[in-house]
Design a protein around this motif. Sequence first.
Motif, PDB file in Angstrom:
ATOM      1  N   CYS A 222      -1.415   5.321  -6.042  1.00 33.25           N
ATOM      2  CA  CYS A 222      -0.927   5.109  -4.681  1.00 33.25           C
ATOM      3  C   CYS A 222      -0.534   6.464  -4.081  1.00 33.25           C
TER       4      CYS A 222
ATOM      5  N   CYS B   7       3.551   6.167  -3.476  1.00 33.06           N
ATOM      6  CA  CYS B   7       4.546   6.086  -4.555  1.00 33.06           C
ATOM      7  C   CYS B   7       3.978   6.439  -5.935  1.00 33.06           C
TER       8      CYS B   7
ATOM      9  N   HIS C 292       2.067   4.729  -7.857  1.00 29.88           N
ATOM     10  CA  HIS C 292       1.823   3.573  -8.722  1.00 29.88           C
ATOM     11  C   HIS C 292       0.325   3.443  -9.036  1.00 29.88           C
TER      12      HIS C 292
ATOM     13  N   CYS D 256      -1.287  -1.116  -2.637  1.00 27.88           N
ATOM     14  CA  CYS D 256      -0.458  -0.811  -3.798  1.00 27.88           C
ATOM     15  C   CYS D 256       0.364  -2.056  -4.161  1.00 27.88           C
TER      16      CYS D 256
ATOM     17  N   CYS E 289       4.529  -0.755  -3.672  1.00 28.01           N
ATOM     18  CA  CYS E 289       5.146  -0.491  -2.361  1.00 28.01           C
ATOM     19  C   CYS E 289       4.341  -1.084  -1.210  1.00 28.01           C
TER      20      CYS E 289
ATOM     21  N   TYR F 134       1.703  -0.178   0.143  1.00 26.21           N
ATOM     22  CA  TYR F 134       0.979   0.793   0.963  1.00 26.21           C
ATOM     23  C   TYR F 134      -0.514   0.500   0.882  1.00 26.21           C
TER      24      TYR F 134
END
Length: 315
Positions: free
Chosen positions: A36, A39, A41, A54, A57, A59
């Motif tokens: 991501c 963040c 991830h 994601c 978060c 996103y």
Amino acid sequence: MREYPRNLPEFEAQFTTEAACRDYLLRLRWPDGFRCPRCGHPKAWPIEKTLFQCTRCRYRASLTSGTIFENTRKPLRLWFRAMWWVTSQKTGASALGLQKVLGLGSYETAWTWLHKLRRAMIRPGRDRLSGAIEVDETYLGGPEEGLRGRETQNKALIVVAAQEDGKGVGRIRLHRVPDASADSLVSFIEDVIEPGSLVKTDGWKGYAGLKTKGYRHQVLILSRRNETASDLLPRVHRVVSLLKRWLMGTHQGAVSHEHLDYYLDEFTFRFNRRSSRHRGLLFYRLLQQAVAAEAVPYKDMVAHCRGPKPHGYKM
Ligand SMILES: [Zn+2]
């Protein structure tokens, strides 16, 4: 599967569908799997074909945003073919040639694509040259030798850095500069050459400050009456004559001031990879850089050449 196709049949077998092209881009964009951008991830849901969300978060990361493929309405397969064709042309590509090969309806589209691809040829943050490097400036579109001066309506001033590799040329960097002042020349050198390298130039005062910037500096002075600048810095001059021949041959010498930088980038890309064993490697590198390059909309590309017709160099 092989990292890149080695030849046309392998290329055609590998990229038969949009999905195959997307998967390939995916692997180039996120070689170690999805991350991501917000963040970090490593997990995402696919939302659309080129859009991922994601799982932490929420996103939404697009496979093509910020790349030259952003907002394109044409299939990726066509883009891939364009890139294969551009990189497999030994000398270079013209917009007209690209339009023909892809069967594009408009010359403007072919022109825009070529410029996008040229932009991708120079990787942002690429490494600097090191070792022993010849540096000199030259005019394009005007007399090669003569008084040092500024870029004019008809002439562009470019600086060339050519790395020594035995008797031959290693890698090169080219850049257009507004004038031959120390400001222009030394900032080019700082951009493209590692400090500590040996920089060879002629005695022009624009290069005088190199030692204070951390370079070893060798000033070459003409010693015999029949010696010329090309005897002093033979690699730079070999590169310049190849560049001029290339601009003449591929582009009929008609390169506008506005777009010269793109052509210099294409020349540099080709020159630095001239000994690649497989053309497919160039395709792979270009694609790799294309998914990393930032997108430039067509209107920004032509915005500064509206009005009077762009001036073409005559060489
Ligand atoms: Zn996230």
